[in-house]
Design an enzyme around this catalytic site. Sequence first.
Site, PDB file in Angstrom:
ATOM      1  N   ASP A  29       0.836  -1.204   0.000  1.00 11.70           N
ATOM      2  CA  ASP A  29       0.000   0.000   0.000  1.00 11.70           C
ATOM      3  C   ASP A  29       0.873   1.258   0.000  1.00 11.70           C
ATOM      4  O   ASP A  29       0.355   2.378  -0.051  1.00 11.70           O
ATOM      5  CB  ASP A  29      -1.015  -0.009   1.146  1.00 11.70           C
ATOM      6  CG  ASP A  29      -0.374  -0.049   2.517  1.00 11.70           C
ATOM      7  OD1 ASP A  29       0.867  -0.136   2.602  1.00 11.70           O
ATOM      8  OD2 ASP A  29      -1.118   0.013   3.522  1.00 11.70           O
ATOM      9  N   SER A  30       2.207   1.057  -0.019  1.00 12.29           N
ATOM     10  CA  SER A  30       3.113   2.170  -0.317  1.00 12.29           C
ATOM     11  C   SER A  30       2.760   2.803  -1.654  1.00 12.29           C
ATOM     12  O   SER A  30       3.184   3.919  -1.944  1.00 12.29           O
ATOM     13  CB  SER A  30       4.571   1.686  -0.336  1.00 12.29           C
ATOM     14  OG  SER A  30       4.714   0.573  -1.193  1.00 12.29           O
TER      15      SER A  30
ATOM     16  N   LYS B  30      -0.874  -9.362   3.271  1.00 13.47           N
ATOM     17  CA  LYS B  30      -0.049  -8.810   4.359  1.00 13.47           C
ATOM     18  C   LYS B  30      -0.928  -7.892   5.194  1.00 13.47           C
ATOM     19  O   LYS B  30      -1.728  -7.133   4.658  1.00 13.47           O
ATOM     20  CB  LYS B  30       1.165  -8.053   3.808  1.00 13.47           C
ATOM     21  CG  LYS B  30       2.024  -7.433   4.913  1.00 13.47           C
ATOM     22  CD  LYS B  30       3.427  -7.071   4.440  1.00 13.47           C
ATOM     23  CE  LYS B  30       3.542  -5.828   3.630  1.00 13.47           C
ATOM     24  NZ  LYS B  30       3.095  -4.589   4.309  1.00 13.47           N
TER      25      LYS B  30
ATOM     26  N   GLU C 214       9.660  -4.074  10.024  1.00 11.15           N
ATOM     27  CA  GLU C 214      10.099  -2.801   9.426  1.00 11.15           C
ATOM     28  C   GLU C 214      10.698  -1.869  10.479  1.00 11.15           C
ATOM     29  O   GLU C 214      10.079  -1.620  11.532  1.00 11.15           O
ATOM     30  CB  GLU C 214       8.894  -2.128   8.737  1.00 11.15           C
ATOM     31  CG  GLU C 214       9.242  -0.760   8.146  1.00 11.15           C
ATOM     32  CD  GLU C 214       8.249  -0.237   7.127  1.00 11.15           C
ATOM     33  OE1 GLU C 214       7.275  -0.944   6.794  1.00 11.15           O
ATOM     34  OE2 GLU C 214       8.459   0.894   6.653  1.00 11.15           O
TER      35      GLU C 214
END
Length: 278
Positions: free
Chosen positions: A58-59, A126, A195
């Site tokens: 979704d970046s 994800k 992350e």
Amino acid sequence: MNTSPYPHLQQQSARPVTLGDLRAMKNSGDRIACLTAYDASFAALEDRAGVDVVLVGDSLGMVVQGGASTTGVTLDDMVYHSRITAAGLSRAFLMTDLPFLTYATPQAALSAAHRLMAEGQAKMVKIEGGAEIVETVDFLTTYGVPVCAHLGLRPQMVHKLGGFKVQGRDAADAETILADAKRMEAAGADIVLLECVPSSLGARVAAALSIPVIGIGAGPDTDGQILVIYDILGLSPGKKPRFVQNFMADADSLDTATADYVAAVKSRAYPRDEHGFK
Ligand code: KIV
């Protein structure tokens, strides 16, 4: 029969990567090379380069749509980009993000995952979260949805966090992230993505789990690495996060740069200590 509308973009001969392959890579210590992609052409570039896992992140809300965060991305956006990315792949394993607030209940998560897998042709979803999503991960995996649990910095929480900040620096936070990762594995997750955490925590989580742990800004000791494709190709404007390496700087083509990234992950030349956080 090849049903892709873009057969010219696909490698025809390679066997598709499976979750079993990724688990075997963890067990043998072979590094897993992952990249984001958002369309068929970049997906095909990555497939040719030998990328193992392609993430429709979704970046895309930031690097494709030009937003300041990922929170404006819709499920329709993800379905569309997942479908057109799948069209360029023949070998890499396709994982797609569940966007912000599409998984607030297990049933909502299942419906959204169904769209990503049926319409978007994702092989795994994800999902960002900690203890609050354990029940959802359990529910999804019980119904046969492969799940990657995204821990550490969760970009969908940016407004709550007040920015994109390294997580797990505090000893108690580090223990929570480690405990959450173990809970995700116990709930049936097949991959954990970590992350922006200290490299030492990345190493601890990877050592504690039997499922693959993919890192981004989590140090050199996770089982695999992921970066945003535009970052490795030097396309992203502005200040780069510490963990980004521009592989286009020494390459003469997109194919070479992408293959160099894969080779660097596999040989452990990337990431180096300077890419990690303390
Ligand atoms: O959305 C995304 O691209 C991601 C990666 C940065 C891991 O979650």
